[in-house]
Enzyme design. Structure first.
Site, PDB file in Angstrom:
ATOM      1  N   SER A 233      -1.621   3.465  10.159  1.00 15.27           N
ATOM      2  CA  SER A 233      -2.559   2.595  10.884  1.00 15.27           C
ATOM      3  C   SER A 233      -1.849   1.275  11.127  1.00 15.27           C
ATOM      4  CB  SER A 233      -3.838   2.352  10.072  1.00 15.27           C
ATOM      5  OG  SER A 233      -3.628   1.317   9.113  1.00 15.27           O
TER       6      SER A 233
ATOM      7  N   THR B  41       0.820  -1.207   0.000  1.00 16.06           N
ATOM      8  CA  THR B  41       0.000   0.000   0.000  1.00 16.06           C
ATOM      9  C   THR B  41       0.857   1.262   0.000  1.00 16.06           C
ATOM     10  OG1 THR B  41      -1.579   1.288   1.310  1.00 16.06           O
ATOM     11  CG2 THR B  41      -0.238  -0.268   2.518  1.00 16.06           C
TER      12      THR B  41
ATOM     13  N   TYR C  44      -3.059  -1.628  10.269  1.00 14.80           N
ATOM     14  CA  TYR C  44      -3.165  -2.349   8.993  1.00 14.80           C
ATOM     15  C   TYR C  44      -1.991  -1.976   8.078  1.00 14.80           C
ATOM     16  CZ  TYR C  44      -4.004  -2.242   4.041  1.00 14.80           C
ATOM     17  OH  TYR C  44      -3.800  -2.298   2.698  1.00 14.80           O
ATOM     18  N   HIS C  45      -1.795  -0.667   7.884  1.00 11.30           N
ATOM     19  CA  HIS C  45      -0.705  -0.236   6.999  1.00 11.30           C
ATOM     20  C   HIS C  45       0.648  -0.713   7.529  1.00 11.30           C
ATOM     21  CE1 HIS C  45      -3.820   2.773   5.659  1.00 11.30           C
ATOM     22  NE2 HIS C  45      -3.259   2.549   4.482  1.00 11.30           N
TER      23      HIS C  45
ATOM     24  N   LYS D 117       1.646  -4.043   6.389  1.00 10.84           N
ATOM     25  CA  LYS D 117       2.168  -4.049   5.012  1.00 10.84           C
ATOM     26  C   LYS D 117       3.654  -3.669   4.995  1.00 10.84           C
ATOM     27  CE  LYS D 117      -1.755  -4.829   2.679  1.00 10.84           C
ATOM     28  NZ  LYS D 117      -2.004  -5.714   1.562  1.00 10.84           N
TER      29      LYS D 117
HETATM   30  N1  USQ Z   1     -11.700   9.777   4.248  1.00 14.77           N
HETATM   31  C1  USQ Z   1     -12.581  10.825   4.465  1.00 14.77           C
HETATM   32  N2  USQ Z   1     -13.900  10.512   4.581  1.00 14.77           N
HETATM   33  C2  USQ Z   1     -14.383   9.243   4.499  1.00 14.77           C
HETATM   34  C3  USQ Z   1     -13.487   8.181   4.261  1.00 14.77           C
HETATM   35  C4  USQ Z   1     -12.136   8.483   4.145  1.00 14.77           C
HETATM   36  O1  USQ Z   1     -12.190  11.989   4.540  1.00 14.77           O
HETATM   37  O2  USQ Z   1     -15.584   9.071   4.622  1.00 14.77           O
HETATM   38  C5  USQ Z   1     -10.257  10.056   4.082  1.00 14.77           C
HETATM   39  C6  USQ Z   1      -9.364   9.297   5.047  1.00 14.77           C
HETATM   40  O3  USQ Z   1      -9.243   9.991   6.283  1.00 14.77           O
HETATM   41  C7  USQ Z   1      -8.067   9.208   4.262  1.00 14.77           C
HETATM   42  C8  USQ Z   1      -8.534   9.113   2.806  1.00 14.77           C
HETATM   43  O4  USQ Z   1      -9.869   9.600   2.801  1.00 14.77           O
HETATM   44  O5  USQ Z   1      -7.319  10.381   4.406  1.00 14.77           O
HETATM   45  C9  USQ Z   1      -8.526   7.713   2.217  1.00 14.77           C
HETATM   46  O6  USQ Z   1      -9.286   6.864   3.060  1.00 14.77           O
HETATM   47  P1  USQ Z   1      -9.830   5.435   2.596  1.00 14.77           P
HETATM   48  O7  USQ Z   1     -10.702   4.915   3.696  1.00 14.77           O
HETATM   49  O8  USQ Z   1     -10.380   5.508   1.230  1.00 14.77           O
HETATM   50  O9  USQ Z   1      -8.469   4.609   2.454  1.00 14.77           O
HETATM   51  P2  USQ Z   1      -7.468   3.993   3.528  1.00 14.77           P
HETATM   52  O10 USQ Z   1      -8.057   3.833   4.881  1.00 14.77           O
HETATM   53  O11 USQ Z   1      -6.190   4.747   3.441  1.00 14.77           O
HETATM   54  O12 USQ Z   1      -7.275   2.523   2.959  1.00 14.77           O
HETATM   55  C10 USQ Z   1      -7.547   2.171   1.611  1.00 14.77           C
HETATM   56  C11 USQ Z   1      -7.721   0.669   1.524  1.00 14.77           C
HETATM   57  C12 USQ Z   1      -6.411  -0.006   1.869  1.00 14.77           C
HETATM   58  C13 USQ Z   1      -5.298   0.551   0.979  1.00 14.77           C
HETATM   59  C14 USQ Z   1      -5.227   2.051   1.119  1.00 14.77           C
HETATM   60  C15 USQ Z   1      -4.235   2.694   0.192  1.00 14.77           C
HETATM   61  O13 USQ Z   1      -8.751   0.236   2.387  1.00 14.77           O
HETATM   62  O14 USQ Z   1      -6.530  -1.414   1.711  1.00 14.77           O
HETATM   63  O15 USQ Z   1      -4.071  -0.013   1.357  1.00 14.77           O
HETATM   64  O16 USQ Z   1      -6.515   2.600   0.774  1.00 14.77           O
HETATM   65  S1  USQ Z   1      -3.520   4.167   0.850  1.00 14.77           S
HETATM   66  O17 USQ Z   1      -4.586   5.059   1.294  1.00 14.77           O
HETATM   67  O18 USQ Z   1      -2.725   4.770  -0.182  1.00 14.77           O
HETATM   68  O19 USQ Z   1      -2.724   3.784   1.990  1.00 14.77           O
END
Ligand code: USQ
Length: 395
Positions: free
Chosen positions: A193, A158, A195-196, A199
């Site tokens: 997190s 990730t 989870y991260h 990874k």
């Molecule tokens: N966010 C909001 N509002 C929401 C949901 C999320 O503002 O209702 C924000 C979060 O705080 C974050 C961003 O949007 O800053 C992305 O959140 P997300 O829930 O879409 O993604 P994340 O929790 O980071 O995890 C997802 C996948 C995970 C993957 C990761 C890639 O669930 O499996 O590894 O994206 S990354 O984000 O690049 O780490």
């Protein structure tokens, strides 16, 4: 026929990947323990629509295309279950031809707990995440070490491994000059997190396996994925991938579109300046495929940043509002206190050229692409549950 083994083949990305390779004529075996479905039931997350079991999906796929996807239902955190996939002792829960397909040329590893909020709900879910993710990766590395050293491992990592550093993000590695000497190291990791963090630890485990046992590994640093449809799912509605829009398993674009359809204000966490790299689910499949076609060398840990473009949360909210309003929804954007501990204003400049250099052609998140996502979600409007959209899991 080349053989691809897909671990986590029932998930949001695993099942579309299985159909994609099968459609291209590969022999495909999928393995899953239904972790995601069971967690959705346990946590009452709701789903846009229900999906048939993995065995039913494989049968539907076979009926529609004449192609076979062999199915194994097993918990890969159990070392024996993993080893049987390589030593010939595997029992398929469903297959047209039950004979062992042999050692796979490629393993695609998605078999992990994929949600950051899940990993921080409480101690129990943190523990499940750590134990599952690290054990599966360790079991896989040992199985490859013992039975399949020529097998290419493609692992989904990730972008969140890097966090949001105040310097440009390179593709996995960083050349460091220190007191007049130079060396190349894994780019510094600082995950946001647990989870991260698993990874990050996976990457370290694989780097160890590469150094000690000359394994061939591609580690894909993927950003949040959006979308439902792939070319193969168009064959039959029942082949569509599992789609979550809840706080735990839904990713932001999928959530925002669903929220807009049901009149739930878009939940911008905090200031909304959080910037990430995004990609269409179709591009996940392309990226895995081009990685398979251009494998890592023996003793190489090759790392790609698997994103196609970057957006801030505010930009995604505005795009969703624009497309949603045009479709007749009244889309409201509402900033709410951020349940996560993350930077809301930060520098973000990742490199992501490597996959395109070996052949990936990006799909971008245009208004048309979002329009189509709205169209599909609207078809299931009655199934959308407002009560699962925000629960406020705190870091
Ligand atoms: N966010 C909001 N509002 C929401 C949901 C999320 O503002 O209702 C924000 C979060 O705080 C974050 C961003 O949007 O800053 C992305 O959140 P997300 O829930 O879409 O993604 P994340 O929790 O980071 O995890 C997802 C996948 C995970 C993957 C990761 C890639 O669930 O499996 O590894 O994206 S990354 O984000 O690049 O780490």
């Amino acid at each position: 026929m080349k053989h691809v083994l897909i671990l986590g083949g029932d998930g949001y990305l695993g099942w579309p990947t299985a159909m994609y390779f099968s459609n291209l004529g590969y022999q495909v075996t999928v393995v899953d323990n239904y972790f995601r479905r069971n967690a959705c039931t346990e946590l009452d997350t709701g789903m846009l629509y229900s999906v048939p079991t993995l065995i039913e999906r494989a049968k539907i796929w076979h009926e529609q295309t004449g192609r076979e996807i062999k199915v194994v239902i097993a918990d890969l955190a159990q070392p024996e279950a993993m080893r049987r996939l390589f030593d010939g002792g595997v029992k398929y829960q469903w297959a047209v031809n039950e004979e062992f397909t042999g050692i796979p040329e490629t393993v695609v590893h998605y078999a992990e707990q994929p949600s950051a909020p899940y990993s921080l709900m409480d101690y129990q879910h943190a523990d499940i995440t750590l134990v599952n993710n690290l054990r599966v990766t360790n079991n896989l590395l040992w199985a490859i070490r013992d039975y399949a050293r020529d097998t290419h491992l493609i692992k989904l990592g990730t972008m969140g491994e890097y966090g949001t550093p105040n310097i440009d993000i390179e593709e996995g590695w960083l050349e460091v000059e220190h007191k007049g000497r130079k060396d190349t190291f894994l780019y510094p990791r600082q995950a946001g997190s647990l989870y991260h963090t698993t990874k990050v630890m996976d990457t370290d485990l694989m780097w160890f396996g590469v150094r000690m046992w000359d394994l061939k590994v591609t580690d894909l640093m993927q950003g949040p994925v959006y979308g439902i449809e792939t070319e193969e799912s168009a064959i039959d509605d029942r082949l569509k991938t599992i789609f979550n829009y809840d706080e735990i398993f839904g990713t932001i674009v999928n959530r925002f579109v669903t929220q807009a359809v049901v009149g739930y204000p878009l939940t911008v966490y905090g200031g909304g300046g959080q910037t990430r790299g995004y990609l269409n689910i179709r591009d996940t499949l392309q990226c895995v495929h081009v990685s398979e076609q251009n494998p890592a060398q023996k003793g190489e840990l090759r790392i790609f940043n698997q994103i196609m473009e970057t957006f801030s949360v505010n930009e995604l909210a505005e795009l969703t509002q624009k497309v949603g309003n045009r479709r007749g929804h009244q889309v409201e954007i509402k900033s709410i206190p951020n349940p996560r501990k993350e930077a809301e204003e930060h520098y973000y400049n990742p490199t992501y050229q490597g996959l395109q250099d070996i052949g990936v052609k990006p799909h971008y998140l245009t208004e048309e692409v979002m329009d189509r996502l709205f169209e599909v979600v609207e078809q299931y409007r009655e199934n959308i549950r407002k009560d699962v959209i925000f629960k406020g899991i705190k870091w």
